[in-house]
Design an enzyme around this catalytic site. Structure first.
Site, mmCIF file in Angstrom:
data_model
loop_
_atom_site.group_PDB
_atom_site.id
_atom_site.type_symbol
_atom_site.label_atom_id
_atom_site.label_comp_id
_atom_site.label_asym_id
_atom_site.label_seq_id
_atom_site.Cartn_x
_atom_site.Cartn_y
_atom_site.Cartn_z
ATOM 1 N N ASP A 27 -3.916 1.947 -5.632
ATOM 2 C CA ASP A 27 -3.100 2.240 -4.726
ATOM 3 C C ASP A 27 -1.905 0.883 -3.440
ATOM 4 O O ASP A 27 -0.451 0.761 -2.978
ATOM 5 C CB ASP A 27 -2.436 3.471 -3.456
ATOM 6 C CG ASP A 27 -3.214 3.113 -2.162
ATOM 7 O OD1 ASP A 27 -4.153 2.336 -2.029
ATOM 8 O OD2 ASP A 27 -2.261 4.213 -0.881
ATOM 9 N N GLU A 28 -2.691 0.050 -4.221
ATOM 10 C CA GLU A 28 -2.491 -1.359 -3.699
ATOM 11 C C GLU A 28 -2.148 -2.214 -4.613
ATOM 12 O O GLU A 28 -2.924 -2.405 -5.481
ATOM 13 C CB GLU A 28 -3.511 -1.633 -2.245
ATOM 14 C CG GLU A 28 -4.101 -0.727 -1.629
ATOM 15 C CD GLU A 28 -5.031 -0.984 -0.740
ATOM 16 O OE1 GLU A 28 -5.237 -2.479 -0.068
ATOM 17 O OE2 GLU A 28 -5.728 -0.018 -0.529
ATOM 18 N N TYR A 52 -1.222 9.764 -3.355
ATOM 19 C CA TYR A 52 -1.785 11.251 -4.050
ATOM 20 C C TYR A 52 -0.282 12.236 -3.878
ATOM 21 O O TYR A 52 0.155 12.888 -4.612
ATOM 22 C CB TYR A 52 -3.037 11.779 -3.903
ATOM 23 C CG TYR A 52 -4.213 11.366 -4.896
ATOM 24 C CD1 TYR A 52 -3.952 9.953 -5.192
ATOM 25 C CD2 TYR A 52 -5.400 11.790 -5.042
ATOM 26 C CE1 TYR A 52 -4.846 9.168 -5.800
ATOM 27 C CE2 TYR A 52 -6.831 10.998 -5.543
ATOM 28 C CZ TYR A 52 -5.904 9.797 -6.430
ATOM 29 O OH TYR A 52 -7.340 8.592 -6.906
ATOM 30 N N ASP A 91 0.508 -1.669 -0.157
ATOM 31 C CA ASP A 91 0.320 -0.185 -0.483
ATOM 32 C C ASP A 91 0.747 1.642 -0.399
ATOM 33 O O ASP A 91 1.298 1.604 0.858
ATOM 34 C CB ASP A 91 -0.962 -0.121 1.155
ATOM 35 C CG ASP A 91 -1.989 1.046 1.144
ATOM 36 O OD1 ASP A 91 -1.298 2.247 0.457
ATOM 37 O OD2 ASP A 91 -2.716 0.701 1.900
ATOM 38 N N ARG A 113 0.839 14.788 8.959
ATOM 39 C CA ARG A 113 -0.260 14.216 9.461
ATOM 40 C C ARG A 113 0.476 14.558 10.386
ATOM 41 O O ARG A 113 -0.027 14.503 11.635
ATOM 42 C CB ARG A 113 0.027 12.517 8.989
ATOM 43 C CG ARG A 113 -1.018 12.617 8.338
ATOM 44 C CD ARG A 113 -1.157 10.490 7.080
ATOM 45 N NE ARG A 113 -1.496 10.792 6.136
ATOM 46 C CZ ARG A 113 -1.590 10.009 5.493
ATOM 47 N NH1 ARG A 113 -2.265 8.254 5.963
ATOM 48 N NH2 ARG A 113 -1.685 9.626 3.818
HETATM 49 N N1 DCP Z 1 -8.344 8.026 -2.273
HETATM 50 C C1 DCP Z 1 -9.496 9.514 -2.759
HETATM 51 N N2 DCP Z 1 -10.849 9.249 -2.365
HETATM 52 C C2 DCP Z 1 -11.282 8.624 -0.923
HETATM 53 C C3 DCP Z 1 -9.690 7.447 -0.365
HETATM 54 C C4 DCP Z 1 -9.232 7.741 -1.042
HETATM 55 O O1 DCP Z 1 -9.824 9.576 -3.930
HETATM 56 N N3 DCP Z 1 -12.281 8.560 -0.305
HETATM 57 C C5 DCP Z 1 -7.275 8.224 -3.023
HETATM 58 C C6 DCP Z 1 -6.002 9.673 -2.535
HETATM 59 C C7 DCP Z 1 -4.936 7.868 -1.237
HETATM 60 C C8 DCP Z 1 -5.175 7.449 -2.585
HETATM 61 O O2 DCP Z 1 -6.649 7.435 -2.505
HETATM 62 O O3 DCP Z 1 -4.074 8.967 -1.538
HETATM 63 C C9 DCP Z 1 -5.189 6.068 -2.143
HETATM 64 O O4 DCP Z 1 -5.958 5.790 -0.692
HETATM 65 P P1 DCP Z 1 -5.802 5.187 0.757
HETATM 66 O O5 DCP Z 1 -6.482 5.451 1.455
HETATM 67 O O6 DCP Z 1 -4.785 4.276 0.462
HETATM 68 O O7 DCP Z 1 -4.794 6.505 1.146
HETATM 69 P P2 DCP Z 1 -3.607 7.240 1.164
HETATM 70 O O8 DCP Z 1 -2.740 5.578 -0.059
HETATM 71 O O9 DCP Z 1 -3.309 8.353 0.239
HETATM 72 O O10 DCP Z 1 -2.597 6.869 1.991
HETATM 73 P P3 DCP Z 1 -2.052 6.210 3.670
HETATM 74 O O11 DCP Z 1 -0.639 6.613 3.795
HETATM 75 O O12 DCP Z 1 -2.155 6.018 4.329
HETATM 76 O O13 DCP Z 1 -2.270 4.940 2.876
HETATM 77 MG MG MG Z 2 -2.067 3.990 0.170
HETATM 78 MG MG MG Z 3 -4.597 2.064 0.181
#
Ligand code: DCP
Ligand code: MG
Ligand code: MG
Length: 635
Positions: free
Chosen positions: A125-126, A36, A31, A68
């Protein structure tokens, strides 16, 4: 018949023991961290040191870890984020192209390490990678007498390709955490599962390092024996780290690490147990009346129900779960499936890597779309995007060696685009708003209706520009489809329009490599596609209807797997009416935690306040639906 010394409380355990955990595979889950934001940082590295938030509508969809640290979090309102951290750098993230491209690039990179091509993407992202074959190959090469000096082979053909590592230990963190004394204690290194997990963890570490050094991305990784466990265990150490779920994976008395690990999770956190299923399970354990959700808010409340609470609940087992969760519209065997998940069992395979999506779909949502003229205009916008996406995702730049007709000896490399796959069908879907009731209110309806037709051949022409093709597609195919979908001249009021290219046929799978020759392909396409025809005959145009399917859940590569689906937030039904469709109110927002599910079993069991996205299967509250639809629309 139970043994005479069995008490009812023994039953759950005994039933649990009957589940055989499949331990043959080694799977790694990746992950990407703050995805983004990381894409934006990769483009502008100076932003890495700054608090960075990515904005869609009024919401921070994600933020980097610097942000964060300063108190920002995902899915926070922009106004709040600015208050908390006035010097936050905010970048607009509504155009998903850069994220999609980065996701594809990283996926291709990871995939290049795979031997069996079992490499599956979820959302942008996974990624899961089934590395069983690589691990088993390397286990066979191990020198039992010198585990500390091992070489990990990354190639079957080139024995020099790989890295040195110590096979007697795990790379990265473990669950449970191993203390230094334990780490030094003699272990059963010849437990084959332990060794294979060790190797998996070192491979995972190597891939993480490569992702950083070659691509500039960090990720969070889990290593275990199935998709469920490796996804969950990765979360134990975030960001930029990895966790391996250590053996024992089985036990007589439930004292194995799988059970203790999964038991601690709130039931709603288990991927595969959707919103509605989790509600039913909570209700069963809390022994609340059936309408308990009117008074219950879960997530951050005392009403947390852990997997353990359910697993060890009186008379719990697959049959009881089938009784609690089953019903009309529920897939048969739901009890066994959920019982498996509650016991850390998941036999779904990591999907085979694909070069092309199974479908491409473009949509937009509208406040009010009532006139055919407006619809036609929007169809043109959607068609342009669809064709652009088809070009981006289905065309390959191919260096074909061609013999010059004038000079047989003169072989020139001519760069020519070729279609990797052809969608055989075009589908138009809309979501009409129900008419107003006499009192001015409007019933909620989120069902889509759709019609399909064969994809016209001309869209595959590479001579005509996208603009010309889009206009023709609208005029000749989409407007006629729309008229069939909405035969009434007016009175409809659409909140969403979706145009999709579906029924992908790989060019490579066609005999004679038809995909390498557009002319031939155009001639042959009709024949080739005949076998997949599902339309009524009769009528001669290209808009022979398919039966309408509303709220259908499809197995879709791009929508289902490319887009993370926002989860259902804990929400009181009364609150669900406060927020607009798009922007959660702050109170809703607080508990709108992102979590991913790759499937939900509770199709057709949605209550009035939740909505299942037709495109990705995600279940969410109504207020999140508009934003979610737009999110798909930008793909
Ligand atoms: N995303 C989005 N809307 C959402 C959830 C996610 O546009 N409701 C997009 C933005 C994130 C990406 O999908 O960057 C991946 O979601 P993640 O939940 O894995 O979050 P991140 O990768 O940003 O953070 P983390 O480090 O917690 O994985
Ligand atoms: Mg992520
Ligand atoms: Mg994710």
């Amino acid at each position: 018949m139970l043994p005479c010394n069995t008490t009812p409380m023994d039953i759950p355990r005994r039933r649990g023991q009957r589940l055989k955990r499949q331990l043959d595979s080694i799977i790694i889950h990746f992950d990407y961290d703050a995805f983004y934001a990381s894409v934006i940082e990769a483009e502008t590295p100076s932003l890495r040191a700054r608090p960075l938030a990515v904005q869609q509508k009024q919401i921070v969809v994600t933020c980097n870890y610097e942000a964060r640290r300063r108190g920002l979090y995902k899915l926070q309102l922009i106004t709040e984020a600015k208050k908390t951290c006035p010097d936050v750098v905010i970048v607009l993230g509504e155009d998903l192209t850069r994220f999609r491209n980065a996701s594809k690039e990283l996926y291709a990179f990871l995939r290049s390490f795979s031997w069996n091509s079992r490499c599956e993407r979820l959302g942008f992202d996974e990624v899961w990678m089934d590395v069983t074959d690589i691990v088993d190959y390397n286990v066979r090469l191990l020198n039992q007498n010198d585990l500390a000096n091992t070489f990990f082979c990354l190639s079957k053909t080139d024995p020099t390709e790989g890295f040195a590592f110590d096979a007697s230990g795990v790379a990265g963190h473990t669950y449970p955490e191993v203390t230094s004394t334990e780490a030094d204690a003699p272990r059963d290194l010849w437990d084959p599962l332990r060794l294979r997990l060790h190797l998996g963890s070192h491979l995972a570490q190597h891939l993480r390092q490569k992702l950083v050094s070659k691509k500039g991305y960090t990720c969070t990784v889990g290593v275990s024996t199935n998709k469920l466990l490796c996804k969950l265990v990765g979360n134990v150490h975030k960001p930029s780290d990895q966790t391996t779920l250590l053996p024992p994976y089985t036990s007589e008395d439930g004292c194995d690490n799988v059970t203790s690990f999964i038991d601690e999770h709130e039931v709603g956190k288990i991927p595969g147990i959707g919103f509605k299923l989790a509600q039913k399970l909570r209700a069963h354990v809390l022994q609340q009346p059936a309408d308990f959700d009117s008074g219950l808010v879960y997530g951050g409340t005392n009403e947390k129900v852990l997997v353990r609470d359910i697993r060890t609940f009186s008379d719990m087992g697959p049959e009881t779960l089938e009784r609690i969760l089953g019903g009309p519209g529920t897939p048969h065997g739901i009890g066994a499936k959920v019982w498996g998940l509650l016991n850390g069992c998941d036999d779904t395979e990591v999907g085979q890597a694909r070069d092309v999506p199974t479908q491409i779909s473009i949509e937009d949502s509208y406040v009010r779309l009532v006139a055919l003229e407006e619809v036609t205009k929007e169809l043109l916008v959607l068609s342009r995007s669809l064709l652009r996406r088809m070009h981006a995702d289905l065309l390959d730049d191919d260096e074909d060696l061609q013999v010059s007709p004038n000079d047989g000896a003169n072989i020139a490399a001519i760069s020519e685009k070729r279609w990797l796959a052809f969608p055989k069908t075009i589908r138009l879907s809309t979501r009409p708003r129900p008419p107003q009731n006499p009192d001015g209110s409007r019933n909620r309806s989120f069902a889509r209706i759709s019609r399909s037709a064969p994809m016209p051949n001309f869209v595959f022409s590479l001579k005509d520009g996208i603009e010309v093709l889009a206009e023709r597609l609208v005029k000749e195919t989409l407007v006629p489809l729309f008229r069939k979908l909405h035969p009434e001249k007016s009175g409809w009021n659409l909140s969403l329009v979706n145009v999709a290219a579906t029924g992908m046929v790989d060019a490579a799978s066609e005999k004679g490599g038809v995909g390498r020759d557009i002319g031939k392909m155009l001639k042959r396409q009709g024949d080739v596609l005949k076998q997949w025809k599902v339309y009524d005959t009769g009528g001669q145009d290209q808009t022979k209807e398919e039966v309408d399917v509303s709220m259908q859940v499809q197995d879709v590569w791009d929508e289902k797997n490319l887009e993370p689906s926002p989860p259902p937030p804990p929400i009181r039904p009364s609150e669900s009416r406060i927020g607009s469709e798009d922007i959660p109110t702050p109170s809703q927002e607080l508990s709108f935690l992102p979590e991913d599910r790759w499937e939900s079993e509770d199709e057709d069991m949605l209550d009035d306040d939740s909505y299942r996205c037709e495109e990705c299967g995600g279940v969410m509250p109504i207020f999140a639906m508009g934003a979610h639809a737009r999110w798909h629309a930008q793909n």
